[in-house]
Scaffold this motif. Structure first.
Motif: not given
Length: 296
Positions: A67-94
């Motif tokens: 929520g704070d990032a949306i305000k900081r960037v100024g993106y006019p979001a009507s809906a938003a969600t975030s995804l986080h992947v950790k430990g992916a050494t290559t893009e194929d692991a994403v």
């Protein structure tokens, strides 16, 4: 030393060229999941890469809440969600990591844009939809258009459903008094975020029309919310049996309509349409209220 400048610039250019390509590849992989593995019952359109959302994803990597990032960037979001992947050494692991945790979000057709940020073996991905602001509405032009559409509807026989069948009826005329009653009720609904015929003070439609100074023999009221244009709201009313019956009621001779905005809310617009027959237009002087629409 003179030769180091171009070499550094060239290396930097190569680094910058690699980063967008890598992000584009991740976006392509997310869209592949959206189309196949995470496809919902209703096929969602491919996500568009967006620079603002990439910046938003970067803010998440810095520990900023969504929520704070949306305000900081100024993106006019009507809906938003975030995804986080950790430990992916290559893009194929994403993709496997995303499919295991975020299929519901990836397949959600509400989202239209995507932003990606990578730091070592971590990926932050933001899915979002932009809030679309309605075009500015001119109250005078809107009222005139509603009256035009209503009279076009009344000019033809119509089956409103639920046993409401009407012959063609005479054209309505605009009433400033009814329009004022409509305006005040629309403002009341917008302020309290409530769609309905009762006012926040408990008033009924006919009471508000009387309060506005209109002497009536019969009244009716339509309300609606969310429609962004005169054409859209009249079309919605005509599809509803009770609202359609008010529009086609041959005893009504005058109309007033108004809307009120609720910026940033959903719905962000509220409509009221008042119908009436003035007492002076009827032979009898008995005050009588024709059945008002109780739907909304």
């Amino acid at each position: 030393m003179r030769g180091s400048g171009p070499v550094i610039a060239s290396a930097l250019a190569i680094a910058l060229a690699i980063a967008p390509a890598a992000r584009a590849d991740v976006v392509a992989k997310v869209n592949a999941l959206r189309k196949h593995d995470c496809a919902a019952k209703t096929t969602a359109a491919p996500l568009r890469a967006d620079k603002e959302l990439a910046g938003l994803a970067r803010e998440l990597a810095r520990g900023t809440k969504l929520g704070d990032a949306i305000k900081r960037v100024g993106y006019p979001a009507s809906a938003a969600t975030s995804l986080h992947v950790k430990g992916a050494t290559t893009e194929d692991a994403v993709p496997p990591a995303l499919a295991a945790r975020y299929c519901k979000e990836i397949g959600d057709p509400r989202y239209a844009e995507v932003g990606v940020f990578r730091s070592r073996d971590e990926y932050w991905i933001v899915l979002a939809a932009r809030r679309v602001e309605p075009a500015p509405l001119d109250p005078t032009a809107v009222a005139a258009r509603v009256l035009e559409l209503v009279n076009a509807a009344r000019a033809q026989a119509r089956d409103c459903g639920k046993g409401h069948r009407f012959d063609a009826a005479g054209a309505l005329t605009s009433s400033p008094t009814l329009a004022e009653a409509a305006r005040l009720h629309s403002l009341d609904m917008a302020e309290h975020r409530t769609l309905g015929h009762p006012g926040s003070d408990g008033s009924k439609p006919e009471e508000r029309i009387t309060r506005a100074g209109y002497e009536w023999q019969g009244t009716g009221e339509n309300v609606a919310s969310g429609q962004q244009t005169a054409d859209a709201v009249v079309a919605a009313w005509l599809k509803s049996p009770g609202h359609c019956a008010n529009i086609m009621e041959p005893r009504f001779t005058e109309m007033g309509v108004a809307f009120a905005l609720a910026p940033g809310e959903n719905p962000n617009i509220y409509w009221t349409q008042e119908f009436a027959t003035p007492r002076r237009s009827l032979a009898t002087t008995e005050r009588r209220k024709s059945p008002s629409n109780t739907e909304h």
